[in-house]
Write an enzyme that holds these catalytic residues in place. Structure first.
Site, mmCIF file in Angstrom:
data_model
loop_
_atom_site.group_PDB
_atom_site.id
_atom_site.type_symbol
_atom_site.label_atom_id
_atom_site.label_comp_id
_atom_site.label_asym_id
_atom_site.label_seq_id
_atom_site.Cartn_x
_atom_site.Cartn_y
_atom_site.Cartn_z
ATOM 1 N N HIS A 126 4.899 -7.419 -0.003
ATOM 2 C CA HIS A 126 4.622 -8.728 -0.590
ATOM 3 C C HIS A 126 5.338 -8.893 -1.925
ATOM 4 C CE1 HIS A 126 0.990 -9.901 2.023
ATOM 5 N NE2 HIS A 126 1.448 -8.758 2.517
ATOM 6 N N SER A 157 8.297 3.613 5.214
ATOM 7 C CA SER A 157 9.440 3.919 4.381
ATOM 8 C C SER A 157 9.110 3.654 2.925
ATOM 9 C CB SER A 157 10.670 3.143 4.829
ATOM 10 O OG SER A 157 11.822 3.661 4.194
ATOM 11 N N ASP A 216 0.854 -1.187 0.000
ATOM 12 C CA ASP A 216 0.000 0.000 0.000
ATOM 13 C C ASP A 216 0.892 1.240 0.000
ATOM 14 O OD1 ASP A 216 -2.157 -1.677 0.257
ATOM 15 O OD2 ASP A 216 -2.765 -0.972 2.234
#
Length: 281
Positions: free
Chosen positions: A144, A247, A88
């Protein structure tokens, strides 16, 4: 250049991040709840999609920050030729790697060799593709796999811990190639793929699913871990790592294997599992 960005040149990066780490792992009810409530309120965090929606149920701020999502909150795109968005956040920049150089912001760039810390490792990506994804404090902080692959090696590159916010990215030369980072090299059925976990000011650590905590382990020398004989394979959409504070993750792909989704551009909001690119083979 903003005052905060100017200050990051002189701030004691590692000391501040070490202090932030102590706060993040504190189990003091008052400390951890104040931190959680502040971030939820300030950044409008949507806890309804978290596996644990009760902000008081987390034993520490770090447990909250690295929270899992409930099943089905994110799903991989159904197109089997789609490489997936790894996290995200927002696109910082994405596009072609031009003769080994990666665009950072207007007037700013760095080389794949600088980012990866190795000339030979950078060569397969010389004219490939990159996508830089910024994770804000409100986002899900697990990263992921865009595509399935077998882990070849990781490279811990020590460095600074500049902020990776928009102002810093615009003004700090070669920022992503200067910050401390963990480079993860995978072998896939289309060739090499790199996923670079970039640390930032107040980032307390990076953890991987195969070895646990990788940053902080502050040092001054590049550390390479060879995983060729350990048969660590991750599927498309599998979790691979997590940030213990927000980050940036940078994905590198070799030339000629994929095309970035045409709808992606700088500052585009993105969600884990949507299309990053499509194979062209």
């Amino acid at each position: 250049m903003s005052l905060l960005t100017s200050l990051t040149y002189v701030l004691p990066h590692r000391l501040l991040s070490s202090l932030a780490r102590r706060l993040a792992y504190s189990t003091s009810p008052g400390v951890k709840q104040w931190l959680i409530d502040t971030v939820v309120r300030k950044f409008n965090v949507d806890l309804a999609e978290a596996a644990e929606p009760d902000p008081r149920a987390y034993p520490s701020f770090n447990a909250f920050f690295t929270r899992a999502l409930k099943p089905g909150a994110r799903v991989p795109d159904a197109d089997p030729s789609a490489l997936l968005m790894p996290a995200d956040g927002h696109i910082s920049q994405c596009g072609a790697i031009v003769d080994g150089r990666i665009f950072q912001a207007k007037g700013q760039s760095f080389t794949a060799e600088e980012l990866l810390g190795d000339e030979a490792a950078a060569e397969p990506f010389r004219n490939g593709l990159y996508a830089t994804v910024y994770l804000s404090p409100r986002d899900y902080h697990r990263v992921h796999m865009p595509w399935g692959g077998k882990l070849r090696e990781t490279v811990h590159v020590p460095g600074r811990l500049f902020s990776v916010g928009t102002a810093a990215v615009a003004h700090v030369p070669r920022l992503f190639a200067r910050n401390e980072r963990l480079v993860c090299h995978f072998d896939t059925d289309f060739g090499p793929m790199a996923s670079v976990m970039v640390g930032a000011l107040l980032v307390s650590g990076v953890e991987t699913v195969w070895s646990g905590e990788e940053i902080p382990r502050y040092g001054d020398a590049i550390t390479v871990k060879d995983y060729r004989g350990e048969d660590i394979a991750l599927d498309r959409f599998d979790e691979m790592a997590r940030f213990n504070y927000g980050s940036t993750v940078i994905i590198l792909l070799p030339p000629g294997v994929a095309e970035l989704d045409p709808g992606l551009k700088a500052e585009s909001p993105v969600r884990l599992g949507q299309v990053l690119a499509r194979l062209v083979r």
